[in-house]
Design a protein around this motif. Structure first.
Motif, PDB file in Angstrom:
ATOM      1  N   PRO A   1      16.489   4.418  17.332  1.00  0.00           N
ATOM      2  CA  PRO A   1      15.330   5.091  18.434  1.00  0.00           C
ATOM      3  C   PRO A   1      14.673   6.102  18.343  1.00  0.00           C
ATOM      4  N   ASN A   2      15.659   6.673  19.244  1.00  0.00           N
ATOM      5  CA  ASN A   2      15.075   8.217  19.205  1.00  0.00           C
ATOM      6  C   ASN A   2      15.626   8.833  18.084  1.00  0.00           C
ATOM      7  N   GLN A   3      15.949   8.565  17.108  1.00  0.00           N
ATOM      8  CA  GLN A   3      16.599  10.146  15.739  1.00  0.00           C
ATOM      9  C   GLN A   3      15.791   9.411  15.086  1.00  0.00           C
TER      10      GLN A   3
ATOM     11  N   LEU B   1      11.583  11.634  12.601  1.00  0.00           N
ATOM     12  CA  LEU B   1      12.042  11.510  11.468  1.00  0.00           C
ATOM     13  C   LEU B   1      10.408  11.862  11.395  1.00  0.00           C
ATOM     14  N   PRO B   2       9.830  12.306   9.820  1.00  0.00           N
ATOM     15  CA  PRO B   2       8.667  12.285   9.620  1.00  0.00           C
ATOM     16  C   PRO B   2       8.334  10.741   9.351  1.00  0.00           C
ATOM     17  N   ALA B   3       6.905  10.478   9.256  1.00  0.00           N
ATOM     18  CA  ALA B   3       6.410   9.024   8.553  1.00  0.00           C
ATOM     19  C   ALA B   3       7.212   8.630   7.878  1.00  0.00           C
ATOM     20  N   ALA B   4       6.612   9.160   7.105  1.00  0.00           N
ATOM     21  CA  ALA B   4       7.015   8.486   5.193  1.00  0.00           C
ATOM     22  C   ALA B   4       8.918   7.829   5.714  1.00  0.00           C
ATOM     23  N   ALA B   5       9.907   8.406   6.107  1.00  0.00           N
ATOM     24  CA  ALA B   5      11.099   8.563   6.236  1.00  0.00           C
ATOM     25  C   ALA B   5      11.390   7.234   7.174  1.00  0.00           C
ATOM     26  N   ARG B   6      10.722   6.988   8.030  1.00  0.00           N
ATOM     27  CA  ARG B   6      10.731   5.611   8.933  1.00  0.00           C
ATOM     28  C   ARG B   6      11.394   4.464   7.799  1.00  0.00           C
ATOM     29  N   PRO B   7      12.293   3.483   8.983  1.00  0.00           N
ATOM     30  CA  PRO B   7      12.007   1.798   8.637  1.00  0.00           C
ATOM     31  C   PRO B   7      10.878   1.388   8.413  1.00  0.00           C
ATOM     32  N   SER B   8      10.653   0.158   7.544  1.00  0.00           N
ATOM     33  CA  SER B   8       9.397  -0.235   7.714  1.00  0.00           C
ATOM     34  C   SER B   8       8.798  -1.305   9.175  1.00  0.00           C
ATOM     35  N   LYS B   9       9.737  -1.794  10.188  1.00  0.00           N
ATOM     36  CA  LYS B   9      10.008  -2.305  11.043  1.00  0.00           C
ATOM     37  C   LYS B   9      11.147  -2.241  11.278  1.00  0.00           C
ATOM     38  N   PRO B  10      11.548  -2.378  12.370  1.00  0.00           N
ATOM     39  CA  PRO B  10      12.824  -2.036  13.859  1.00  0.00           C
ATOM     40  C   PRO B  10      13.720  -3.265  13.351  1.00  0.00           C
ATOM     41  N   GLY B  11      14.860  -2.850  13.172  1.00  0.00           N
ATOM     42  CA  GLY B  11      16.043  -3.841  12.547  1.00  0.00           C
ATOM     43  C   GLY B  11      16.536  -4.017  11.325  1.00  0.00           C
TER      44      GLY B  11
END
Length: 289
Positions: free
Chosen positions: A163-165, A169-179
Motif C-alpha cells: 500500500p505504501n509503495q 505511484l502516479p495515478a495512472a499506474a495504480r491498481p483498479s481496486k485493492p487486491g
C-alpha cells in the motif's frame, strides 16, 4: 513495441542497436565504447503466470524495461536470460526450473564472459522475485573471487505492490481496486498489454481460482508455496489495461535510467572490490604498520 532496440536505419532512434545479438562484431566494439563498458543482464524466468499471461511474462518485461531505458541512456543489453529458480511454480506445466548450483554457475560464467567481451560494469536488471536470493548469494561469492569487473543490482521490474509503495505511484499506474495485483494479476498483465497485447488473454482471467499470496498487496510467499498458491495465480487480471501497463513500465524505466547514469558515474566500486579481494586473500589488521 515496433521500435524496441532497432537501429537508426529502421526506427530513427539510435545509431547502434542496444541489443547484443543484433550487432555485427565490428559494431559490437563500437557499442561497448558508446556504452562506456556498461552492459545490462536482464534476468527473467519461464513459468506459469496465471491464466491470462504467457509463460515468458517475466522474460519479456525483464527486457522491455531496459530496452526502453537505453533510449535515454545507452547501454548494451545481453540476450534473453531465463536461468532462474522457479520452485514456486515448478509443479505447473511449462515452467522451466534450474537447480541453485546451476543458477549460480551460469550467472558466474555469464558475467565473466560479458567482462571478457568488454563489459566492465554489469547491471543485473532483475525481473523475477525468485532471483533475489540467488543474486544476494552470487554477489557475496563474487567478492571473494578474483574479477576485474563490477556488478550492480536493481530489481528493475519489481513493480510496487505494498500500500505504501502504491501510494507513491502516479495515478495512472495504480491498481483498479485493492487486491488485484499479484502473481499473474493485474499489474504485470497490464504491462504486457502495453507492449505485447497479442500474448494476453483477459477473457481467461477468471478461468482459474486466484489465491492470496505471492505479490498480492506485498504478502510474501511462504515456503509451502503450492499450499498457498496452487494455481500459480494471485490477484485478478481482468481489470488490466494497456494504459496502466504503460504507466507502470515508464515508472520503472525512469528508475532504471537513473541507475544506469549512476553506474556510469561510479569510479569507486572496482577499486573497493579489488582492495577487498586482496585483503581477503591476505588478511591483516588495517591499522597495522
Amino acid at each position: 513495441m515496433a521500435c524496441l532496440g532497432l537501429s537508426v536505419s529502421v526506427c530513427g532512434a539510435q545509431t547502434l542497436s542496444p541489443k547484443w545479438e543484433d550487432l555485427t562484431s565490428a559494431d559490437f566494439v563500437k557499442a561497448i565504447q558508446k556504452a562506456d563498458g556498461v552492459c545490462i543482464l536482464p534476468m527473467g524466468s519461464i513459468e506459469k503466470f496465471g491464466p491470462s499471461a504467457p509463460l515468458g511474462t517475466n522474460l519479456y518485461l525483464g527486457r522491455v524495461i531496459p530496452l526502453e531505458a537505453v533510449k535515454q541512456e545507452y547501454a548494451l543489453i545481453y540476450p534473453d536470460y531465463y536461468v532462474a529458480g522457479t520452485n514456486d511454480t515448478s509443479t505447473l506445466p511449462g515452467t522451466i526450473h534450474y537447480s541453485l548450483n546451476m543458477q549460480l554457475q551460469f550467472l558466474d560464467e555469464t558475467t565473466r564472459d560479458m567482462a571478457r567481451n568488454g563489459c566492465r560494469k554489469i547491471i543485473l536488471a532483475n525481473g523475477h522475485t525468485g532471483n533475489v536470493s540467488l543474486i544476494n548469494i552470487f554477489m557475496s561469492n563474487l567478492a571473494s573471487t578474483p574479477h576485474d569487473f563490477a556488478v550492480y543490482y536493481i530489481y528493475s521490474s519489481g513493480f510496487p505492490v505494498t500500500p505504501n509503495q502504491i501510494a507513491q505511484l502516479p495515478a495512472a499506474a495504480r491498481p483498479s481496486k485493492p487486491g488485484v495485483d499479484g502473481h499473474g494479476g493485474e499489474e504485470r498483465v497490464a504491462a504486457m498489454l502495453a507492449y505485447y497485447p497479442e500474448l494476453i488473454h483477459l477473457e481467461r482471467a477468471h478461468d482459474e481460482p486466484s489465491f492470496p499470496g505471492h505479490g498480492a498487496e506485498g504478502t510474501p510467499l511462504p515456503a509451502g508455496a503450492m499450499a498457498e498458491l496452487p494455481t500459480g495465480y494471485s490477484g485478478d487480471a481482468a481489470g488490466a489495461t494497456a494504459a496502466r501497463g504503460q504507466a507502470l513500465v515508464q515508472f520503472a524505466v525512469g528508475n532504471l535510467v537513473k541507475f544506469i547514469r549512476a553506474v556510469k558515474a561510479d569510479n569507486t566500486t572496482l577499486k573497493v572490490e579489488k582492495e577487498f579481494y586482496e585483503r581477503y586473500e591476505q588478511p591483516k589488521n588495517p591499522t597495522a604498520k
